[in-house]
Design a protein around this motif. Structure first.
Motif, short mmCIF file in Angstrom:
data_model
loop_
_atom_site.label_atom_id
_atom_site.label_comp_id
_atom_site.label_asym_id
_atom_site.label_seq_id
_atom_site.Cartn_x
_atom_site.Cartn_y
_atom_site.Cartn_z
N ARG A 39 -1.27 22.06 27.42
CA ARG A 39 0.00 21.59 26.84
C ARG A 39 1.18 21.98 27.73
NH1 ARG A 39 -2.51 23.76 22.09
NH2 ARG A 39 -3.41 22.09 20.83
N ASP A 40 1.13 23.20 28.27
CA ASP A 40 2.21 23.64 29.16
C ASP A 40 2.26 22.77 30.42
OD1 ASP A 40 2.89 25.62 27.40
OD2 ASP A 40 1.84 27.22 28.49
N ALA A 68 1.16 19.74 30.75
CA ALA A 68 1.47 18.34 30.43
C ALA A 68 2.96 18.06 30.57
CB ALA A 68 1.00 18.00 29.02
N ASP A 69 3.79 19.08 30.39
CA ASP A 69 5.24 18.89 30.50
C ASP A 69 5.66 18.53 31.92
OD1 ASP A 69 5.52 19.45 27.83
OD2 ASP A 69 5.94 21.58 28.13
N ARG A 70 4.77 18.75 32.89
CA ARG A 70 5.11 18.43 34.29
C ARG A 70 5.02 16.94 34.57
NH1 ARG A 70 3.71 23.29 36.79
NH2 ARG A 70 4.31 24.94 35.35
N GLU A 116 5.48 12.80 33.87
CA GLU A 116 6.45 11.87 33.30
C GLU A 116 5.87 11.24 32.04
OE1 GLU A 116 9.46 11.40 34.40
OE2 GLU A 116 9.24 12.69 36.18
N ASP A 117 6.75 10.78 31.17
CA ASP A 117 6.29 10.08 29.97
C ASP A 117 5.48 8.85 30.37
OD1 ASP A 117 7.48 11.92 28.33
OD2 ASP A 117 9.34 10.77 28.11
N ARG A 156 0.91 11.30 31.08
CA ARG A 156 1.22 12.38 30.15
C ARG A 156 0.43 12.22 28.85
NH1 ARG A 156 7.19 14.86 28.89
NH2 ARG A 156 6.50 16.50 27.45
N ASP A 157 0.30 10.99 28.37
CA ASP A 157 -0.46 10.77 27.14
C ASP A 157 -1.93 11.14 27.32
OD1 ASP A 157 1.85 9.85 26.01
OD2 ASP A 157 1.37 7.71 26.25
N ALA A 181 -2.13 14.93 27.51
CA ALA A 181 -1.92 15.53 26.20
C ALA A 181 -3.15 15.37 25.31
CB ALA A 181 -0.69 14.92 25.52
N ASP A 189 1.42 29.01 38.22
CA ASP A 189 0.48 28.36 37.30
C ASP A 189 -0.93 28.91 37.47
OD1 ASP A 189 2.43 26.67 36.22
OD2 ASP A 189 2.14 25.20 37.83
N HIS A 230 -2.41 30.40 34.10
CA HIS A 230 -3.23 29.45 33.33
C HIS A 230 -4.69 29.34 33.76
CE1 HIS A 230 0.31 28.07 31.24
NE2 HIS A 230 0.92 27.71 32.37
#
Length: 397
Positions: free
Chosen positions: A151-152, A154-156, A158-159, A163-164, A167, A201, A205
């Motif tokens: 999840r962390d 995934a913020d890197r 773009e939408d 990203r989907d 996620a 990272d 992680h």
């Protein structure tokens, strides 16, 4: 390099001076230290052989500081394969001007706040290590990242599709991908070209490399005290389990991201691929649950394949005890041994029909192994179909 790393990682890892801990430099130097709960040292490979079915027998010469007993196990640390290290470092190198060989000192916040008492990352605090060493020897690049880390990261992204899909790993698809061994860092960087990674990272992680444990199949009382024999079984990888995501775009990403692992398995391939004269990082594991029984204690042992290793150590130990004192009367030792292959009847031959046959026959001939019952796990066809076991009769002793 310092300024760039502070921008990327907020200064939580800083270049250090020298390498006073000599961590992991045993790969090319003289000593190796384990990084999380382990204190690994270098053992030299004396002999190595592989049977037709891929199983191996390796004799290591331990450093003088390690003293093993029958029943003990040896932990072996296997590094990541170079191709995996190169792939992950190539992605990290785009976000920092640090070099792969620059020595860094890890601070507590470099581990993402995970360095608490009892947490394995606590051992990393204060560590002087290069990124090349960390990616090779400290972190497992094929082990699955946990959902929180995903999840962390995934913020890197773009939408949108990337990203989907990323996620989804942390939500519904995590378990199936984990079981299919498709959630390691090396899979992520290949499946998501837009995923940015920085050095922090890795420490915050990535999961650690876990050692593999091998029971000693020898006794220090027989022959060279520092020589220990290990039995190594190749990994037989089943096909990835089917899942509801098998036909999804997510699974197709993973199919394209698959990379070749070591033949015979990660650690087994590392051990069996090390030539005599090479060295392996190992540490000693005391076994309280399976101590070597006294020579006057009757034993019934059950094992399959390389699981026979500790019992071979017990047999060697009993043999050594009687060699030292011929008046010692050994108690009966009966071994039930499961294997895929056998000879029917059991002939006196130098050719091994089942794994460790020659060794077991030798112990039986000397009266150390009182009785051996070989149990076939895959019964043969033909005239002996249905025969599931065969025994060597009670031997002298």
């Amino acid at each position: 390099g310092v300024q760039d790393f502070q921008v990327v990682g907020t200064g939580v890892v800083r270049p250090g001076e020298g390498c006073d801990s000599s961590v992991l430099r045993g790969a090319v130097g003289t000593s190796v230290q384990g990084l999380h709960r382990y204190d690994a040292r270098l053992a030299a490979v004396q002999t190595a052989r592989t049977t037709p079915d891929g199983r191996g027998e390796v004799t290591l010469l331990l450093p003088r500081s390690l003293h093993y007993l029958p029943g003990d196990s040896l932990g072996v640390m296997a590094p990541n394969i170079p191709a995996d290290v190169d792939a992950v470092w190539e992605r990290i190198s785009t976000s920092t001007t640090l070099t792969r060989d620059e020595v860094l000192t890890v601070s507590r916040t470099a581990t993402g706040g995970g360095a608490r008492d009892g947490d394995w990352r606590e051992a990393l605090v204060g560590l002087n290590v290069t990124m090349g060493e960390a990616l090779s020897w400290v972190f497992d690049l094929r082990a699955p990242l946990v959902p929180g880390s995903l999840r962390d990261l995934a913020d890197r992204l773009e939408d949108g599709g990337d990203r989907d899909a990323f996620a989804a790993l942390a939500d519904g698809a995590w378990e199936s991908a984990r079981r299919a061994r498709e959630l390691g860092a090396v899979h992520l960087v290949r499946a998501f070209p837009a995923l940015a990674l920085c050095p922090v990272d890795v420490f915050a992680h990535f999961p650690p490399i876990s050692p593999r444990f091998y029971s000693a199949a020898s006794s220090p009382l027989l022959g060279e005290r520092r020589a220990v024999r290990l039995l190594v079984a190749p990994a037989r990888r089943p096909p990835p389990p089917s899942s509801p995501h098998a036909a999804s775009p997510l699974r197709r990403r993973w199919e394209g991201a698959r990379t070749a692992a070591r033949p015979l398995g990660h650690c087994a391939g590392y051990i069996l691929g090390t030539s005599p004269g090479g060295r392996l990082p190992v540490f000693l594991g005391r076994t309280e649950s399976l101590p070597c029984p006294d020579a006057d204690l009757p034993v019934v042992a059950i094992a399959t394949g390389t699981g026979v290793a500790p019992f071979l150590g017990f047999l060697e130990h009993r043999r050594a005890v009687r060699t030292r004192d011929p008046s010692v009367k050994l108690a009966p030792f009966w071994l039930f041994y499961g294997t895929r292959r056998w000879s029917t009847p059991l002939p006196a031959t130098e050719t091994e029909t089942y794994f460790q046959e020659a060794t077991l026959r030798d112990h039986h001939a000397h009266g150390v192994l009182t009785q051996l019952t070989v149990v076939l796990t895959h019964p043969p066809s033909g005239p002996h179909a249905g025969s599931g076991s065969v025994s060597l009769p009670s031997g002298p002793g």
